[in-house]
Design a protein around this motif. Sequence first.
Motif, mmCIF file in Angstrom:
data_model
loop_
_atom_site.group_PDB
_atom_site.id
_atom_site.type_symbol
_atom_site.label_atom_id
_atom_site.label_comp_id
_atom_site.label_asym_id
_atom_site.label_seq_id
_atom_site.Cartn_x
_atom_site.Cartn_y
_atom_site.Cartn_z
ATOM 1 N N GLY A 269 0.786 -1.210 0.000
ATOM 2 C CA GLY A 269 0.000 0.000 0.000
ATOM 3 C C GLY A 269 0.830 1.278 0.000
ATOM 4 N N MET A 270 2.102 1.210 0.330
ATOM 5 C CA MET A 270 2.971 2.390 0.325
ATOM 6 C C MET A 270 4.134 2.120 -0.611
ATOM 7 S SD MET A 270 3.359 3.967 4.079
ATOM 8 C CE MET A 270 3.505 2.667 5.264
ATOM 9 N N SER A 271 4.672 3.196 -1.173
ATOM 10 C CA SER A 271 5.835 3.021 -2.023
ATOM 11 C C SER A 271 7.087 3.457 -1.259
ATOM 12 C CB SER A 271 5.688 3.813 -3.318
ATOM 13 O OG SER A 271 5.594 5.183 -3.036
ATOM 14 N N VAL A 272 8.186 2.875 -1.653
ATOM 15 C CA VAL A 272 9.474 3.198 -1.043
ATOM 16 C C VAL A 272 10.023 4.444 -1.716
ATOM 17 C CG1 VAL A 272 11.827 2.391 -0.674
ATOM 18 C CG2 VAL A 272 9.930 0.788 -0.456
ATOM 19 N N THR A 273 10.477 5.405 -0.915
ATOM 20 C CA THR A 273 11.090 6.620 -1.435
ATOM 21 C C THR A 273 12.574 6.616 -1.085
ATOM 22 O OG1 THR A 273 10.564 7.861 0.575
ATOM 23 C CG2 THR A 273 8.956 7.953 -1.229
ATOM 24 N N ILE A 274 13.366 7.220 -1.947
ATOM 25 C CA ILE A 274 14.813 7.317 -1.730
ATOM 26 C C ILE A 274 15.180 8.789 -1.678
ATOM 27 C CG2 ILE A 274 17.107 6.826 -2.682
ATOM 28 C CD1 ILE A 274 15.859 4.327 -4.013
ATOM 29 N N SER A 275 15.943 9.159 -0.645
ATOM 30 C CA SER A 275 16.363 10.552 -0.478
ATOM 31 C C SER A 275 17.676 10.590 0.290
ATOM 32 C CB SER A 275 15.285 11.335 0.277
ATOM 33 O OG SER A 275 15.072 10.777 1.558
ATOM 34 N N ALA A 276 18.217 11.792 0.434
ATOM 35 C CA ALA A 276 19.432 11.972 1.223
ATOM 36 C C ALA A 276 19.127 11.661 2.688
ATOM 37 C CB ALA A 276 19.940 13.400 1.084
#
Length: 164
Positions: A2-9
């Motif tokens: 149900g949630m997506s993985v996010t990539i950030s600093a």
Amino acid sequence: MGMSVTISAATEQDAEQILKLQYLCFQREAELYGDYGIEPLTQTLDDFRAELARCCVLVARLGEEVVGSVRGTVDDDGTARIGKLIVHPRLQRHGLGGRLLAAVEDRLAQEWAAKRYHLVAGDKSEGNLRLYRKNGYAPVGTENDRRVTLIALEKEATTYATSA
């Protein structure tokens, strides 16, 4: 999920979660090589915070939970050294490792002027080696670290994929 993985600093607030995930993820490597004294298992929070301040550290989040991370830095000659690519065991084999790798390559090329990428994997770490080869890395030699033979792999920055 149900949630997506996010990539950030990564930020200072992520340090403890990243270090705990690193400890979890490197247990298998320690078992595989019979060496629980490897640096990822002995790194202190203070040491990691210092590394966070001087390196490119990315984090993958599922909601508020840190589920992956990778680090990199660039030498004076333009070689980006990528390391400690980790993905929570329950999320492995779903492409997140490849996404983190592409994201750090992209960031190191754009913001740190990387010309080539260099990373290492233990010679028995078949899954890691497969991931790196799939993403364009080729073996260039071996290195020794304690009791482990490491395979050094590289690729040119011109072949990087944009981050997902």
